[in-house]
Design an enzyme around this catalytic site. Sequence first.
Site, short mmCIF file in Angstrom:
data_model
loop_
_atom_site.label_atom_id
_atom_site.label_comp_id
_atom_site.label_asym_id
_atom_site.label_seq_id
_atom_site.Cartn_x
_atom_site.Cartn_y
_atom_site.Cartn_z
N HIS A 1 -12.76 3.22 1.01
CA HIS A 1 -12.75 2.12 2.23
C HIS A 1 -13.63 0.93 1.87
CE1 HIS A 1 -11.82 5.78 4.96
NE2 HIS A 1 -10.77 5.21 4.20
N ASN B 1 0.73 -1.05 0.00
CA ASN B 1 -0.04 -0.13 0.05
C ASN B 1 1.09 1.22 0.03
OD1 ASN B 1 -1.91 2.03 0.19
ND2 ASN B 1 -2.69 0.92 2.31
N ARG C 1 -8.95 15.94 5.88
CA ARG C 1 -9.91 16.19 4.68
C ARG C 1 -10.96 16.59 5.14
NH1 ARG C 1 -9.81 9.99 2.41
NH2 ARG C 1 -7.54 9.90 2.57
N ARG D 1 -3.27 -2.31 -3.11
CA ARG D 1 -4.57 -1.57 -2.78
C ARG D 1 -4.53 -0.43 -3.80
NH1 ARG D 1 -6.35 0.88 3.00
NH2 ARG D 1 -8.18 2.03 2.21
N GLU E 1 -8.32 -5.32 6.16
CA GLU E 1 -8.33 -5.23 4.76
C GLU E 1 -7.26 -6.00 3.98
OE1 GLU E 1 -8.96 -0.35 4.20
OE2 GLU E 1 -7.72 -1.19 5.64
#
Length: 393
Positions: free
Chosen positions: A178, A8, A239, A89, A379
């Site tokens: 996500h 990742n 964010r 990913r 994940e």
Amino acid sequence: MGKVFLVNAGSSSVKWKLFEASDESVIAKGLVERINMPGSVFEVKYGSDKYEIKINNLSYEKTAELIFEKLQELKIISDLAEIEAIGHRIVAGGEQFKSAVELTEDNLNKLSKMNDFAPLHNPMEIKYVKIMQHTLPEIPQYAVFDSQFFTDLPEKNAIFSIPYKYTKEFGIRRYGEHGISHEYISHRAADLLDKPLESLKMITLHLGSGASVAAEKDGKAFDTSMGFTPLTGLTMGTRAGDVDPSIIPYLMKKLSLDLDDVLLMLNKESGLLGVSGLSSDMRDLLANSEKEQIKLAIDIFINRIVKYVGSYYAELGGLDVLVFAGGIGENNRELRKIIVKKLQVLGLKINQEANEANAEGVISAKDSAAKIMIVPTNEELSMVRQITALRDK
């Protein structure tokens, strides 16, 4: 199948894990931080051992070489041929990629045209795919997409109220992110409850530096807080989440900024960091919550979650399960308690003892109108399973 290496890549870091596919165990994992900066940190954890060094200005290319060099030097593997697949990913796969794929030249070319869907993520991820292909050219590489869980959203939730012709012409829709996490935790929650996912109305909260809410119905995604890019939705670490788009030209005019400057502000300088003026890390904020501005940032974070859960409750026509996941969702007892208290109008009640235990499973009171759960996200395990299934076809 042998070993699967997952990577990742971020703007200044690379996280990786090496799995034994046969039993889904983690053999080793690593983190490289401060890439292309003084004092780059290279870390490998394997079994009970840890290896760490600092190297100035470690490049992305050298990072890849060093990872595989150390896997052999530390005798984690004896030969690179033991690695049968490399998985990446990828944040945005657009409408073309609705499931994991092998990164053939054709697929990589298609993916390279989707940078606008995740301008701060996809370009770096694609760059690292190419670096890994150069480093280990004989090993097939795969992409698992954060957006794929949301590609079948009902159109009423998937599209925005802009001229429909532009929606269709330019693929403008709610891609969500996500998705790997939301898919894993929804399935895991159903397994823990020993109930079919298709029978559950569920809301899943992935709460971390990046944060999102998803609603699941009839065994699939029904709605999600993130939109065309990962910028919108909840207030996040840096964010902004949902903002009036008119703010963008307004700030451009008032501050004499260009569009890229404002988008950078909304992605990197806003959210918890921007409101608090202190940190993007919730732990730092909670440690200083007596300060009014910092308390405001925490309150906004909680408020946005409550708003989304309430709206999704109405959309779903009720709720069977509410799931907390992600670094904040899994570990912060106090925030879970506050969020559930603000949702008590929906009949949700928490079991204080179970909430304090902080363990995977049900944390709701017996008389709660819906189950409340902690489900640590995984994940990487979801990615390994998808890549394995793809290779076994």
